[in-house]
Each structure stands twice: as C-alpha cells, then as structure tokens.
Design a protein around this motif. Structure first.
Motif, PDB file in Angstrom:
ATOM      1  N   ASP A  72       0.972  -1.189  -0.094  1.00 48.02           N
ATOM      2  CA  ASP A  72      -0.058   0.097   0.014  1.00 48.02           C
ATOM      3  C   ASP A  72       0.968   1.410  -0.046  1.00 48.02           C
ATOM      4  O   ASP A  72       0.513   2.089  -0.776  1.00 48.02           O
ATOM      5  N   ALA A  73       1.821   1.091   0.783  1.00 49.17           N
ATOM      6  CA  ALA A  73       2.935   2.393   0.875  1.00 49.17           C
ATOM      7  C   ALA A  73       3.508   2.688  -0.356  1.00 49.17           C
ATOM      8  O   ALA A  73       3.896   3.930  -0.833  1.00 49.17           O
ATOM      9  N   ALA A  74       4.205   1.441  -1.092  1.00 52.23           N
ATOM     10  CA  ALA A  74       4.726   1.782  -2.224  1.00 52.23           C
ATOM     11  C   ALA A  74       3.857   2.096  -3.604  1.00 52.23           C
ATOM     12  O   ALA A  74       4.263   3.006  -4.218  1.00 52.23           O
ATOM     13  N   ARG A  75       2.832   1.696  -3.451  1.00 50.45           N
ATOM     14  CA  ARG A  75       1.490   2.256  -4.545  1.00 50.45           C
ATOM     15  C   ARG A  75       1.476   3.661  -4.387  1.00 50.45           C
ATOM     16  O   ARG A  75       1.446   4.547  -5.228  1.00 50.45           O
ATOM     17  N   ALA A  76       1.044   4.097  -3.090  1.00 54.93           N
ATOM     18  CA  ALA A  76       1.067   5.140  -2.709  1.00 54.93           C
ATOM     19  C   ALA A  76       2.088   6.247  -3.101  1.00 54.93           C
ATOM     20  O   ALA A  76       1.780   7.314  -3.794  1.00 54.93           O
ATOM     21  N   ALA A  77       3.326   5.955  -2.781  1.00 57.14           N
ATOM     22  CA  ALA A  77       4.465   6.702  -3.195  1.00 57.14           C
ATOM     23  C   ALA A  77       4.618   6.896  -4.692  1.00 57.14           C
ATOM     24  O   ALA A  77       4.926   7.921  -5.133  1.00 57.14           O
ATOM     25  N   VAL A  78       4.422   5.607  -5.194  1.00 57.94           N
ATOM     26  CA  VAL A  78       4.565   5.955  -6.955  1.00 57.94           C
ATOM     27  C   VAL A  78       3.490   6.891  -7.482  1.00 57.94           C
ATOM     28  O   VAL A  78       3.739   7.694  -8.332  1.00 57.94           O
ATOM     29  N   ARG A  79       2.245   6.775  -7.047  1.00 60.96           N
ATOM     30  CA  ARG A  79       1.267   7.710  -7.349  1.00 60.96           C
ATOM     31  C   ARG A  79       1.471   8.970  -7.095  1.00 60.96           C
ATOM     32  O   ARG A  79       1.171   9.942  -7.855  1.00 60.96           O
ATOM     33  N   LEU A  80       2.143   9.244  -6.267  1.00 56.70           N
ATOM     34  CA  LEU A  80       2.458  10.721  -5.877  1.00 56.70           C
ATOM     35  C   LEU A  80       3.693  11.268  -6.416  1.00 56.70           C
ATOM     36  O   LEU A  80       4.257  12.370  -6.202  1.00 56.70           O
ATOM     37  N   GLY A  81       4.435  10.268  -7.117  1.00 61.79           N
ATOM     38  CA  GLY A  81       5.663  10.499  -7.483  1.00 61.79           C
ATOM     39  C   GLY A  81       7.209  10.848  -6.646  1.00 61.79           C
ATOM     40  O   GLY A  81       7.855  11.747  -6.939  1.00 61.79           O
ATOM     41  N   ILE A  82       7.024  10.103  -5.621  1.00 67.78           N
ATOM     42  CA  ILE A  82       7.898  10.277  -4.395  1.00 67.78           C
ATOM     43  C   ILE A  82       9.167   9.509  -4.983  1.00 67.78           C
ATOM     44  O   ILE A  82      10.191   9.984  -4.671  1.00 67.78           O
TER      45      ILE A  82
END
Length: 440
Positions: free
Chosen positions: A111-121
C-alpha cells in the motif's frame, strides 16, 4: 474526483502511525488535509517526502526543513510542541512488521509503495545540504576534535556577535529575575552566571585560573577584570582565540589573560588555584571523559576548585539527537548528571555541589531565538538562508528539549582535596547566591 496529495498522505500516515496526523498538511499541488486549527506543515516539493524515504525520522525531516522542501506556518516552536504532545498522548509510532506474517507485511508495504508511486515520490536520493558537518578520522582524535569545534565555533565571529549578548557568552545564563522583568534580560543573566561561577570558585586577586574551552572569553575576561585573577584561556577555535586576545587588549587585560590555541590534552603545567569548563565537556566524548576529568584534577593545586557547567540528558533521552549531532555539534556526547559526577569522583575530585540550570537554559535559548528572528535579514545576508534555517531549527528544538526535560544543564563544583583530606571548604555558602559573596 481526483484525490489531492495532502489527502492521500494523511490517509497513508494514519495507517502507518496508528492514528490521524496531529498537523494539517498543505502539499505542492495546493491540496490541504488534516485537523482544522492544527499547525500547518507545508510540503513545497515532493523532495521532502523523497528525503524521508531515503532518510526516515528526525534527520530526514530536518534536512527537508533546511532546504525549504518543508516549512511550518506560524511559530515553529508551537508546531513542534504540538507534535511532541500528540506523540506522547496518542502513542503514535511507525508500524512494526509482524515476524512470520509475510502476507500482512506485504500488504502494508505494498500500500505504501503504490501510494508513493502515485505521488511521484520515488527517485534518486537528494543530496544532503552542504551545511552538514563532514568529519573524518578516528573519533575524538585531536585532528577530528579540532575539525568538529571549527565546524561550529568558527562559523564567524560576526555571526555570534549578532546572536549573543555583548559579553559573547555562548552558554546557559543564570536568571535571577523572571524573563520580561524591566531592565533585566539576557545580558544581565549572563553577568549573573559569570558572577556565580566566580563566587563558587572563590576567586581572589592574584589567583591563577584555567579556563578550558574558553569560548569568546566571557568568563576569562570577567574574572580578570572583576576578580583580578591571572587566566590561562584554552580553545581549539582559531576565531575565538583571536577574538579573546583582541578584547583583552581593548580592556587593558592583556597581562592577565593568556590565550592558548591548543587541545585540553596538551595543557602543560599545573598549580592552578581553580579551573573551569563551561559547556565544553559535552565535546570530549564518552571514552575520553575519564582523561578529561583526570586533566582537570592534575592541573589543580591541593584544595583547588573546579567548576564544570555541562549539558546532560534524561535517563532514556537521546541527548542531542541526529540533527544536532550532524549539523551543529558533531561527536557531542551527553550523559545523565549522576554519571558525570561519578566520572569526576573517579578521577580523584570531590564533588561538593550540583545546581540544575535547566529552566534557565529555556530562557537563554529563547532569548537567542528572539534575537535570530529580529535580525533575520542580517543573519541571512551573513551566513545564507540554509544556515539561518539550521540555526532556527536548532534553537527552537533546543528550547523544547530543555523545557520537556529531555536535556538538562548543571553546574558541578568539585575540589581536589589535600593529602590529609582537607578540602578548604565548609558546606555550601549562602553567599554564592547573594550579594554577600561579591568581592570588594
């Protein structure tokens, strides 16, 4: 409807911390989320989160603030105090992975990894700010200690003249009147601290005083001028040594103040009537402290007194922390007061008195911070915006650490007893804290 970055981050943070964020977020896309009325943390760039990805915790947050990737609206101290209170009261903490539960761990991290990718982190590790101390060599070798001291104290005399009171005392004052009292401020608190030390050491005309880690000479010059003592002042900072020599000449004290640019381990001679170390012992290091304490004893004559003013930490507190030890005082070490007392006594000194000045340091650091903000434009012009932000964070965080008892500061008075056990002292004189102790 597309969810903004702030809302996504707030949801993710709540999942990871076990509760809602204690601050309101505003992100680079203009989105806001979080409790109304809470301090507002502004993420001006994705780099703030990228720094936390590569450097989780205090240091990553500090570097994001220093670079301006993260900011706090309003009073920074109020914002940090609010966060600390929420952490204590709500028990917020990062999640712990469950040993053996691969499915639960994978879901959490996924979940954290997918959110980070979506935010461009995700991305390359951002460079650390150039203001970071970069030391090499063996820990607390003479060369490394000299570099560590130079990093902090040789920033420039002009900078410290902007920040400090006219005496250039860069240590905790002794506030004998409440802050805000008319006619009483930082300069008076520093004068009262210097006078208190002179009384505790019972300094009299003609005595010899060793000032180890003399800073910009506030005590050396005060003791020479007001007590008539002959002072040997020791520092590792070239800028400080030049400053003290110049002030001694200006005040007609050159014959009484001998400034030496050397390591405490290279102090030769002895027979001093008194020795003092004001907030220098923190820089010695844990392994070297017995040698430091032994040096203080060695240089004293029998029945000579030594006063150590030194910062301490709570029994379970980290002391300076990653930010201070990386950007302000590299290689600094603090310990609980009782441990320092034991080390001084192990060296053959007899500890006669300890006095906590913890609340006094809150007032002192807050006074420095007010000066920093009042002279902000001058400070930025002199040392640059990033260094100014380093110092703002340092002073605000330091005041909170003393306020919340994560750090303390104490004056420890000890004596080198004679061979027959005679200390030359009788109890704890009331005159230390009254005008009775003033030498005519």
């Amino acid at each position: 409807m597309t969810t903004g970055a702030a809302a996504r981050l707030s949801d993710l943070a709540a999942q990871f911390l076990g509760g809602p964020l204690p601050v309101r977020l505003r992100t680079w896309d203009g989105d806001e989320a979080g409790p109304a009325g809470a301090p507002v943390v502004v993420l001006t760039s994705r780099r703030a989160l990228r720094r936390l990805l590569w450097q989780p915790g205090e240091l990553g947050l500090a570097e994001a603030y220093i670079t301006g990737d993260l900011d706090v609206e309003g009073d920074l101290g109020d914002g940090l105090r609010h966060v600390w209170r929420a952490v204590r009261e709500r028990g917020l903490h990062p999640p712990r992975l469950r040993p053996g539960d691969l499915r639960a761990n994978a879901a959490l991290l996924g979940d954290a990894a997918r959110a980070a990718v979506r935010l461009g982190i995700p991305g390359p590790r951002p460079a650390s700010p150039a203001e970071q101390a970069r030391l090499s060599g063996a820990l607390h070798s003479k060369r490394r200690d000299r570099a560590a001291i130079s990093h902090h104290y040789d920033l420039s005399n002009a900078f410290y003249e902007l920040l400090l009171d006219p005496s250039m005392a860069y240590s905790c004052g002794y506030w004998t009147a409440p802050p805000g009292t008319e006619g009483y401020g930082l300069a008076e608190a520093q004068r009262d601290k210097l006078e208190l030390i002179c009384r505790k050491l019972d300094l009299r005309p003609g005595m010899r005083l060793l000032d180890v880690g003399c800073g910009w000479g506030s005590l050396s010059l005060y003791a020479a001028e007001h007590r008539g003592v002959r002072v040997t002042s020791v520092t590792l900072a070239a800028e400080q040594a030049a400053f003290v020599r110049a002030r001694a000449v200006e005040r007609g004290l050159a014959d009484l103040v001998d400034v030496r640019l050397c390591d405490y381990r290279d102090i030769d001679g002895g027979g001093f009537d008194a020795a003092v170390s004001i907030e220098m012992g923190e820089h010695v290091g844990d392994a070297r402290y017995p040698e430091f304490a032994a040096t203080l004893r060695r240089v004293l004559r029998p029945r000579g007194r030594v006063l150590v003013q030194q910062m301490s930490r709570g029994a379970t507190a980290p002391g300076g922390g990653a930010f201070i030890e990386t950007y302000i005082a590299p290689d600094m070490h603090m310990r609980p007061l009782g441990r320092t007392v034991s080390l001084l006594e192990d060296a053959g000194l007899e500890v006669r008195d300890t006095q906590s000045l913890r609340e006094d340091y809150v007032h002192t650091v807050q006074a420095w911070h007010r000066t920093l903000e009042e002279r902000w434009d001058d400070v930025v012009a002199l040392v640059g915006l990033r260094t100014a932000r380093v110092w703002r964070l340092y002073l605000v965080g330091g005041a909170l650490a003393f306020e919340e008892r994560r750090m303390g500061v104490d004056q420890i008075l000890a004596v080198r007893p004679g061979a027959d056990g005679d200390s030359g002292m009788t109890g704890t004189p009331r005159a230390w804290h009254t005008d009775e102790g003033t030498t005519p």
